[in-house]
Enzyme design. Sequence first.
Site, PDB file in Angstrom:
ATOM      1  N   TRP A 179       0.868  -1.191   0.000  1.00 10.99           N
ATOM      2  CA  TRP A 179       0.000   0.000   0.000  1.00 10.99           C
ATOM      3  C   TRP A 179       0.896   1.229   0.000  1.00 10.99           C
ATOM      4  O   TRP A 179       1.804   1.331   0.832  1.00 10.99           O
ATOM      5  CB  TRP A 179      -0.933   0.052   1.217  1.00 10.99           C
ATOM      6  CG  TRP A 179      -1.645   1.376   1.251  1.00 10.99           C
ATOM      7  CD1 TRP A 179      -2.650   1.788   0.426  1.00 10.99           C
ATOM      8  CD2 TRP A 179      -1.340   2.499   2.100  1.00 10.99           C
ATOM      9  NE1 TRP A 179      -2.990   3.088   0.703  1.00 10.99           N
ATOM     10  CE2 TRP A 179      -2.210   3.546   1.711  1.00 10.99           C
ATOM     11  CE3 TRP A 179      -0.422   2.722   3.120  1.00 10.99           C
ATOM     12  CZ2 TRP A 179      -2.189   4.802   2.336  1.00 10.99           C
ATOM     13  CZ3 TRP A 179      -0.397   3.969   3.745  1.00 10.99           C
ATOM     14  CH2 TRP A 179      -1.283   4.993   3.357  1.00 10.99           C
ATOM     15  N   GLU A 220      -2.950  -2.957  -2.600  1.00 12.97           N
ATOM     16  CA  GLU A 220      -4.105  -2.382  -1.898  1.00 12.97           C
ATOM     17  C   GLU A 220      -4.462  -1.007  -2.451  1.00 12.97           C
ATOM     18  O   GLU A 220      -3.661  -0.084  -2.440  1.00 12.97           O
ATOM     19  CB  GLU A 220      -3.789  -2.271  -0.394  1.00 12.97           C
ATOM     20  CG  GLU A 220      -4.920  -1.654   0.417  1.00 12.97           C
ATOM     21  CD  GLU A 220      -4.602  -1.558   1.903  1.00 12.97           C
ATOM     22  OE1 GLU A 220      -3.474  -1.907   2.315  1.00 12.97           O
ATOM     23  OE2 GLU A 220      -5.491  -1.122   2.664  1.00 12.97           O
ATOM     24  N   LYS A 222      -7.008   2.526  -2.724  1.00 12.82           N
ATOM     25  CA  LYS A 222      -7.631   3.453  -1.779  1.00 12.82           C
ATOM     26  C   LYS A 222      -8.338   4.560  -2.538  1.00 12.82           C
ATOM     27  O   LYS A 222      -7.924   4.935  -3.628  1.00 12.82           O
ATOM     28  CB  LYS A 222      -6.546   4.043  -0.862  1.00 12.82           C
ATOM     29  CG  LYS A 222      -7.071   4.866   0.291  1.00 12.82           C
ATOM     30  CD  LYS A 222      -6.011   5.055   1.361  1.00 12.82           C
ATOM     31  CE  LYS A 222      -6.541   5.934   2.483  1.00 12.82           C
ATOM     32  NZ  LYS A 222      -5.642   5.966   3.639  1.00 12.82           N
ATOM     33  N   ASP A 253      -9.699  -3.095   1.198  1.00  9.78           N
ATOM     34  CA  ASP A 253      -9.812  -2.536   2.546  1.00  9.78           C
ATOM     35  C   ASP A 253     -11.195  -1.907   2.656  1.00  9.78           C
ATOM     36  O   ASP A 253     -11.584  -1.087   1.825  1.00  9.78           O
ATOM     37  CB  ASP A 253      -8.699  -1.497   2.768  1.00  9.78           C
ATOM     38  CG  ASP A 253      -8.708  -0.904   4.171  1.00  9.78           C
ATOM     39  OD1 ASP A 253      -9.781  -0.443   4.615  1.00  9.78           O
ATOM     40  OD2 ASP A 253      -7.648  -0.880   4.816  1.00  9.78           O
ATOM     41  N   HIS A 256     -11.755   1.852   2.190  1.00  8.08           N
ATOM     42  CA  HIS A 256     -11.153   2.506   1.037  1.00  8.08           C
ATOM     43  C   HIS A 256     -12.089   2.691  -0.144  1.00  8.08           C
ATOM     44  O   HIS A 256     -11.658   2.711  -1.294  1.00  8.08           O
ATOM     45  CB  HIS A 256      -9.905   1.718   0.594  1.00  8.08           C
ATOM     46  CG  HIS A 256      -8.780   1.829   1.571  1.00  8.08           C
ATOM     47  ND1 HIS A 256      -7.501   1.399   1.308  1.00  8.08           N
ATOM     48  CD2 HIS A 256      -8.737   2.352   2.823  1.00  8.08           C
ATOM     49  CE1 HIS A 256      -6.726   1.628   2.341  1.00  8.08           C
ATOM     50  NE2 HIS A 256      -7.455   2.199   3.281  1.00  8.08           N
ATOM     51  N   HIS A 280      -8.708  -6.286   4.118  1.00  7.26           N
ATOM     52  CA  HIS A 280      -8.407  -5.505   5.308  1.00  7.26           C
ATOM     53  C   HIS A 280      -9.763  -5.167   5.903  1.00  7.26           C
ATOM     54  O   HIS A 280     -10.433  -4.236   5.442  1.00  7.26           O
ATOM     55  CB  HIS A 280      -7.637  -4.226   4.964  1.00  7.26           C
ATOM     56  CG  HIS A 280      -6.153  -4.428   4.939  1.00  7.26           C
ATOM     57  ND1 HIS A 280      -5.262  -3.398   4.802  1.00  7.26           N
ATOM     58  CD2 HIS A 280      -5.414  -5.556   5.066  1.00  7.26           C
ATOM     59  CE1 HIS A 280      -4.031  -3.887   4.833  1.00  7.26           C
ATOM     60  NE2 HIS A 280      -4.092  -5.192   4.983  1.00  7.26           N
ATOM     61  N   ASP A 288     -12.001   7.100   6.162  1.00  6.39           N
ATOM     62  CA  ASP A 288     -11.248   5.868   6.421  1.00  6.39           C
ATOM     63  C   ASP A 288     -10.667   5.925   7.835  1.00  6.39           C
ATOM     64  O   ASP A 288      -9.463   5.992   8.020  1.00  6.39           O
ATOM     65  CB  ASP A 288     -10.140   5.746   5.366  1.00  6.39           C
ATOM     66  CG  ASP A 288      -9.301   4.499   5.542  1.00  6.39           C
ATOM     67  OD1 ASP A 288      -9.839   3.488   6.030  1.00  6.39           O
ATOM     68  OD2 ASP A 288      -8.109   4.538   5.206  1.00  6.39           O
ATOM     69  N   ASP A 290     -10.690   3.809  10.372  1.00  2.99           N
ATOM     70  CA  ASP A 290     -10.106   2.613  10.971  1.00  2.99           C
ATOM     71  C   ASP A 290     -10.564   2.361  12.403  1.00  2.99           C
ATOM     72  O   ASP A 290      -9.750   2.111  13.294  1.00  2.99           O
ATOM     73  CB  ASP A 290      -8.574   2.662  10.883  1.00  2.99           C
ATOM     74  CG  ASP A 290      -8.084   2.490   9.454  1.00  2.99           C
ATOM     75  OD1 ASP A 290      -8.291   1.409   8.891  1.00  2.99           O
ATOM     76  OD2 ASP A 290      -7.492   3.441   8.900  1.00  2.99           O
ATOM     77  N   ASP A 320      -7.544  -4.327   9.753  1.00  3.28           N
ATOM     78  CA  ASP A 320      -6.849  -3.042   9.658  1.00  3.28           C
ATOM     79  C   ASP A 320      -7.655  -1.970  10.380  1.00  3.28           C
ATOM     80  O   ASP A 320      -8.549  -1.359   9.798  1.00  3.28           O
ATOM     81  CB  ASP A 320      -6.628  -2.669   8.179  1.00  3.28           C
ATOM     82  CG  ASP A 320      -5.727  -1.444   8.044  1.00  3.28           C
ATOM     83  OD1 ASP A 320      -5.234  -0.946   9.071  1.00  3.28           O
ATOM     84  OD2 ASP A 320      -5.524  -0.983   6.900  1.00  3.28           O
TER      85      ASP A 320
HETATM   86  C1  RNT Z   1      -3.935   2.779   4.767  1.00  2.00           C
HETATM   87  C2  RNT Z   1      -4.049   1.325   4.453  1.00  2.00           C
HETATM   88  C3  RNT Z   1      -2.949   0.455   4.960  1.00  2.00           C
HETATM   89  C4  RNT Z   1      -2.496   0.831   6.354  1.00  2.00           C
HETATM   90  C5  RNT Z   1      -1.502  -0.136   6.939  1.00  2.00           C
HETATM   91  C6  RNT Z   1      -0.866   0.377   8.174  1.00  2.00           C
HETATM   92  O1  RNT Z   1      -5.065   3.484   4.460  1.00  2.00           O
HETATM   93  O2  RNT Z   1      -5.275   0.846   4.873  1.00  2.00           O
HETATM   94  O3  RNT Z   1      -3.319  -0.860   4.878  1.00  2.00           O
HETATM   95  O4  RNT Z   1      -3.569   0.956   7.228  1.00  2.00           O
HETATM   96  O5  RNT Z   1      -0.582  -0.474   5.974  1.00  2.00           O
HETATM   97 ZN    ZN Z   2      -5.564  -1.286   4.768  1.00  2.00          ZN
END
Ligand code: RNT
Ligand code: ZN
Length: 412
Positions: A179, A220, A222, A253, A256, A280, A288, A290, A320
């Site tokens: 990523w 990955e 986003k 993810d 994302h 993720h 985003d 998390d 994640d």
């Molecule tokens: C960031 C991505 C990525 C990170 C990690 C720490 O938006 O989701 O995966 O969260 O690599």
């Molecule tokens: Zn991620």
Amino acid sequence: MSYETAKAAFAEWGVDTDAALDRLKTIPISMHCWQGDDVVGFEQKSGSSGGGIQATGNHPGRARTPDELRADLEFAYAMIPGKHRLNLHAMYLDTNENPDRDEIEYRHFAPWIDWAKGQGIGLDFNPTFFAHAKADDNLTLSHPDQGIRDFWIEHGKRSRDISARMGAALGTACVNNIWVPDGYKDTPIDRMSARARLEGSLDAMLAAPQDKAQMLDAVESKLFGIGVEACTVGSHEFYMGYAIRKGTLLCLDMGHFHPTENVADKLSSVALSLDEILLHVSRPMRWDSDHVILLNDDILQMAQELVSADLLDRTHIGLDFFDATISRTAAWVIGTRNMQKALLRALLMPLDALKTAETALDYTTRLTVTEEFKDMPFGAIWNEFARREDVPDGQALLKELEHYQKSVSGRN
Ligand code: RNT
Ligand code: ZN
């Protein structure tokens, strides 16, 4: 409710609860190391994550050293039924040396591999393309400067080699997930060149063949990040095309995408074009963000798709999220158990009967059954799982989480 009573209730619908528990036990979740220390890592430098990601909060107990992080992980794993994996980021190296990102080697991670061996868990890995002076512009693999691109390409190559050796040492393929934060705060003029540079850098990084039994490449995408609102170079379309053409895994993810998109809906679509998928599992709130994953509709749908579309054997489930406003170990435990609870609910659905109804266009039966199932005693089946796997539940879990948090709260 006793397990036997709950088991009988499911049996009435033709669902075998013992088979569901046996299956659940075999599904590893890759727990992310970065929930334990707010995405700081162990490089000999200070600084925050950058790249548009951020852990907020200052709850006491942040792991400051690899030993503290491993102790926290051991506690968390002991609270989670089944055998799982650890997802490491390159900036979590464990060494007295101070290698720059383009100098990392397998030996800098040796203590992690020894520890994983001792724990009997597999490792996954990620090159770290943020929290570094050469990433301050939020441009790495797509940077216009060839020298900067080369620096990050070298980091990526070394990460792949380290992953392959981790996989070989532990006898289980290590997923190496790429990523990069690359993007623009304001509207760029030349998206095409940026994306062509990213593609060129990825090609250079991934050029050396690796044994898939040892390591698997994943990319990955986003939608946007803080500071890169206008354009993310590695968008979903970019990486979906790339993964299909190059045969890598695609990482989805859950934070994302546009907030109203259903990420679970994407699984069956991408699975028709890709061999394997990386998830993720996360919880975006307005952005985003998390957040720790809940047992909510998004996760339930994700798990149901994995089971219904028979994708468990070719999907790697990673987590994640990072929340520093609550006990970090509790966050791991709650989030990972929620992923398992979602999978359990999916495994306990009468999916064959539902598919038959759907094929017959009998949407009334489909709706009736899925709604009736919301009242089924899933909790009693989960309690049995915890009992069989010898992990605490309910108030006993709360006590353990509080007790451990107390033991680490003196860290500062
Ligand atoms: C960031 C991505 C990525 C990170 C990690 C720490 O938006 O989701 O995966 O969260 O690599
Ligand atoms: Zn991620």
